[in-house]
Design a protein around this motif. Structure first.
Motif, PDB file in Angstrom:
ATOM      1  N   PRO A 137     -23.727 -24.125  21.498  1.00 23.80           N
ATOM      2  CA  PRO A 137     -24.620 -24.280  22.657  1.00 23.80           C
ATOM      3  C   PRO A 137     -25.185 -25.695  22.803  1.00 23.80           C
ATOM      4  CG  PRO A 137     -25.080 -22.212  21.531  1.00 23.80           C
ATOM      5  CD  PRO A 137     -24.149 -22.996  20.640  1.00 23.80           C
ATOM      6  N   PHE A 138     -25.569 -26.304  21.671  1.00 21.55           N
ATOM      7  CA  PHE A 138     -26.074 -27.679  21.712  1.00 21.55           C
ATOM      8  C   PHE A 138     -24.974 -28.649  22.115  1.00 21.55           C
ATOM      9  CE2 PHE A 138     -26.756 -31.578  18.952  1.00 21.55           C
ATOM     10  CZ  PHE A 138     -27.517 -32.239  19.893  1.00 21.55           C
ATOM     11  N   PHE A 139     -23.797 -28.513  21.500  1.00 21.75           N
ATOM     12  CA  PHE A 139     -22.697 -29.415  21.812  1.00 21.75           C
ATOM     13  C   PHE A 139     -22.315 -29.336  23.286  1.00 21.75           C
ATOM     14  CE2 PHE A 139     -20.497 -29.923  17.381  1.00 21.75           C
ATOM     15  CZ  PHE A 139     -21.606 -30.619  16.927  1.00 21.75           C
ATOM     16  N   GLN A 140     -22.300 -28.144  23.834  1.00 18.43           N
ATOM     17  CA  GLN A 140     -21.907 -27.992  25.234  1.00 18.43           C
ATOM     18  C   GLN A 140     -22.787 -28.843  26.139  1.00 18.43           C
ATOM     19  OE1 GLN A 140     -22.709 -24.237  27.140  1.00 18.43           O
ATOM     20  NE2 GLN A 140     -20.982 -24.454  28.525  1.00 18.43           N
ATOM     21  N   ALA A 141     -24.096 -28.719  25.965  1.00 16.42           N
ATOM     22  CA  ALA A 141     -25.026 -29.468  26.808  1.00 16.42           C
ATOM     23  C   ALA A 141     -24.968 -30.965  26.521  1.00 16.42           C
ATOM     24  CB  ALA A 141     -26.442 -28.944  26.601  1.00 16.42           C
ATOM     25  N   ALA A 142     -24.929 -31.313  25.230  1.00 16.33           N
ATOM     26  CA  ALA A 142     -24.975 -32.726  24.847  1.00 16.33           C
ATOM     27  C   ALA A 142     -23.700 -33.467  25.261  1.00 16.33           C
ATOM     28  CB  ALA A 142     -25.205 -32.853  23.348  1.00 16.33           C
ATOM     29  N   PHE A 143     -22.537 -32.860  25.032  1.00 11.10           N
ATOM     30  CA  PHE A 143     -21.290 -33.545  25.366  1.00 11.10           C
ATOM     31  C   PHE A 143     -21.130 -33.706  26.875  1.00 11.10           C
ATOM     32  CE2 PHE A 143     -19.201 -31.989  21.172  1.00 11.10           C
ATOM     33  CZ  PHE A 143     -19.874 -32.976  20.474  1.00 11.10           C
ATOM     34  N   LEU A 144     -21.583 -32.710  27.624  1.00 12.28           N
ATOM     35  CA  LEU A 144     -21.529 -32.841  29.080  1.00 12.28           C
ATOM     36  C   LEU A 144     -22.387 -34.021  29.533  1.00 12.28           C
ATOM     37  CD1 LEU A 144     -20.689 -31.834  31.878  1.00 12.28           C
ATOM     38  CD2 LEU A 144     -22.637 -30.252  31.796  1.00 12.28           C
ATOM     39  N   GLN A 171     -30.558 -35.903  20.888  1.00 11.31           N
ATOM     40  CA  GLN A 171     -31.416 -34.841  20.367  1.00 11.31           C
ATOM     41  C   GLN A 171     -32.392 -34.326  21.426  1.00 11.31           C
ATOM     42  OE1 GLN A 171     -31.333 -33.404  17.012  1.00 11.31           O
ATOM     43  NE2 GLN A 171     -29.317 -34.346  17.331  1.00 11.31           N
ATOM     44  N   ALA A 172     -32.508 -35.036  22.532  1.00 15.42           N
ATOM     45  CA  ALA A 172     -33.383 -34.575  23.608  1.00 15.42           C
ATOM     46  C   ALA A 172     -32.905 -33.251  24.193  1.00 15.42           C
ATOM     47  CB  ALA A 172     -33.455 -35.628  24.712  1.00 15.42           C
ATOM     48  N   ASP A 173     -31.634 -32.906  23.986  1.00 16.80           N
ATOM     49  CA  ASP A 173     -31.085 -31.667  24.525  1.00 16.80           C
ATOM     50  C   ASP A 173     -31.216 -30.485  23.568  1.00 16.80           C
ATOM     51  OD1 ASP A 173     -29.940 -32.481  27.136  1.00 16.80           O
ATOM     52  OD2 ASP A 173     -28.750 -33.826  25.893  1.00 16.80           O
ATOM     53  N   THR A 174     -31.802 -30.693  22.397  1.00 13.17           N
ATOM     54  CA  THR A 174     -31.845 -29.601  21.425  1.00 13.17           C
ATOM     55  C   THR A 174     -32.807 -28.494  21.829  1.00 13.17           C
ATOM     56  OG1 THR A 174     -33.498 -30.830  20.128  1.00 13.17           O
ATOM     57  CG2 THR A 174     -31.187 -31.049  19.467  1.00 13.17           C
ATOM     58  N   ALA A 175     -34.015 -28.844  22.257  1.00 16.17           N
ATOM     59  CA  ALA A 175     -35.050 -27.840  22.506  1.00 16.17           C
ATOM     60  C   ALA A 175     -34.631 -26.832  23.570  1.00 16.17           C
ATOM     61  CB  ALA A 175     -36.351 -28.521  22.909  1.00 16.17           C
ATOM     62  N   ALA A 176     -33.969 -27.288  24.614  1.00 17.85           N
ATOM     63  CA  ALA A 176     -33.566 -26.386  25.693  1.00 17.85           C
ATOM     64  C   ALA A 176     -32.492 -25.414  25.251  1.00 17.85           C
ATOM     65  CB  ALA A 176     -33.061 -27.195  26.887  1.00 17.85           C
ATOM     66  N   ASN A 177     -31.889 -25.643  24.094  1.00 16.80           N
ATOM     67  CA  ASN A 177     -30.812 -24.792  23.622  1.00 16.80           C
ATOM     68  C   ASN A 177     -31.137 -24.079  22.310  1.00 16.80           C
ATOM     69  OD1 ASN A 177     -28.363 -25.352  25.526  1.00 16.80           O
ATOM     70  ND2 ASN A 177     -29.276 -27.363  25.144  1.00 16.80           N
TER      71      ASN A 177
END
Length: 383
Positions: free
Chosen positions: A73-80, A347-353
């Protein structure tokens, strides 16, 4: 939440995760032939991924990875997001489980692997690409989810009791050991259906590491590992598989990376920590556990069952696996730049996921590890 809405949330989540798992069958084929694979980089392992060659888009680079479903889930958001910031780079990730990811990485079928437990010495020695660097990339926790209607109450469990359930020693929900921890809850006389991972899994490693730390009986009979000889229960593949099985099976219990429980009618149990407090996996309790052990290494990485009144005890880091000597300057630079961004700004995308940003000292560890990676001439790829 009405059942119909929960099912829709579940379908949505499954659809999101499936975009990261679309190459699972191809990676599985790579794993089966890893022992005979050559050291020549090939993209056949990820032929169904969005990027299928070293060139992505118009003259860019396509990077491929495989491994942990804990990370997906984290990778999906971060890589996009990274691809939006760097349109010349595309990133494809196959969430096939830590063991399969290590096998594909070791056969040089991917640019990087991902595992919730770093490779051990024998796994590193078997990697075809030479010495590897292991980089902490995210921090999360495993929820103990259950399909049980307690009329708004939350299930309370201890580690030793959870071990007895997974050992097959406690088989009914109204067992006195469970009812004693949940006074007033209407626990049925129904049999407990235990759900566990069927594939080699870093998530299983963290879970079994926790059980080994709190239950001598579990440590002696089962132990810690990515693949276990389970005393009881039904196996399911990947975190999505465990979530699906628990969701569909009344009276069941399972363990999974916490973000997979979001949006489902699958509450997480409150687990008693070292301080005797019952805590659930939240950003605050995950961070509190990690803060108790501020310094980790690829050989001393476990943070389960740390002290502290707020610590959630089934917590862990996940790791990216990268070859220390990159055969291509351009690919190596692109890969290092991606992982440096992922472990800092990303790492800014971690909390939302459902994850927690890496602590500052762990971000520094990631930077230090990435500085060890060199290109074909031996020069460092990260300043």
């Amino acid at each position: 939440m009405p059942a119909s809405n929960a099912r829709q949330c579940f379908v949505t989540k499954r659809a999101q995760i499936s975009t990261l798992s679309m190459c699972a069958a191809a990676i599985a084929a790579v794993v089966m032939t890893a022992c005979t694979a050559t050291t020549t980089r090939t993209t056949s392992a990820v032929a169904t991924a969005p990027a299928t060659s070293s060139a992505g888009g118009s003259g860019g680079l396509a990077l491929t990875g495989a491994g942990s479903t804990f990370d997906a889930p984290f990778f999906q958001a971060a890589f996009l997001k990274y691809q939006q910031l760097h349109p010349g780079v595309t990133v494809s990730y196959s969430a096939v489980g830590s063991s399969a990811g290590i096998a594909a990485f070791s056969a040089q079928q991917t640019d990087f692997g991902a595992s919730d437990v770093p490779m051990n010495a024998s796994e590193q020695a078997a990697a075809h690409g030479g010495p590897s660097v292991q980089v902490p990339v995210d921090l999360g926790a495993e929820g103990i989810v259950y399909n049980l209607n307690l009329n708004g109450a939350r299930l309370h469990l201890t580690g030793p009791l959870l071990a007895r359930i997974y050992l097959g020693q406690i088989t009914k929900w109204n067992d006195p050991a469970i009812t004693a921890l949940n006074p007033g809850a209407s626990l049925p006389p129904a049999p407990i259906t235990v759900v566990h991972r069927s594939d080699g899994s870093g998530t299983t490693y963290i879970f079994s590491n926790y059980l080994s730390s709190v239950s001598p009986a579990w440590a002696a009979k089962v132990g810690t590992g990515k693949t276990l000889h389970w005393p009881t229960g039904a196996g399911a593949e990947g975190n999505p598989g465990v979530a699906t099985t628990v969701y569909r099976t009344p009276w069941s219990i399972g363990y999974l990376e916490q973000s997979y429980a979001h949006g489902l009618l699958l509450p997480s149990a409150a687990i008693r920590n070292q301080a005797g407090q019952y805590v659930t996996p939240t950003a605050q309790t995950i961070a509190a556990d990690a803060a108790q052990k501020p310094h980790i290494t690829p050989t001393d990485f476990s943070i389960v069952n740390e002290p502290g009144s707020s610590s959630y005890p089934i917590t862990g880091y996940s790791w990216a696996l990268v070859y220390a000597h990159q055969p291509s300057q351009a690919r190596g630079q692109a890969l290092v730049a991606l992982l440096d961004w992922l472990t800092h700004a990303g790492q800014a995308d971690t909390a939302a996921n459902g994850y927690v940003p890496l602590p500052a000292q762990i971000q520094q560890l990631a930077h230090t590890m990435l500085q060890q990676i060199t290109g074909p001439t031996g020069t460092r790829l990260l300043g």
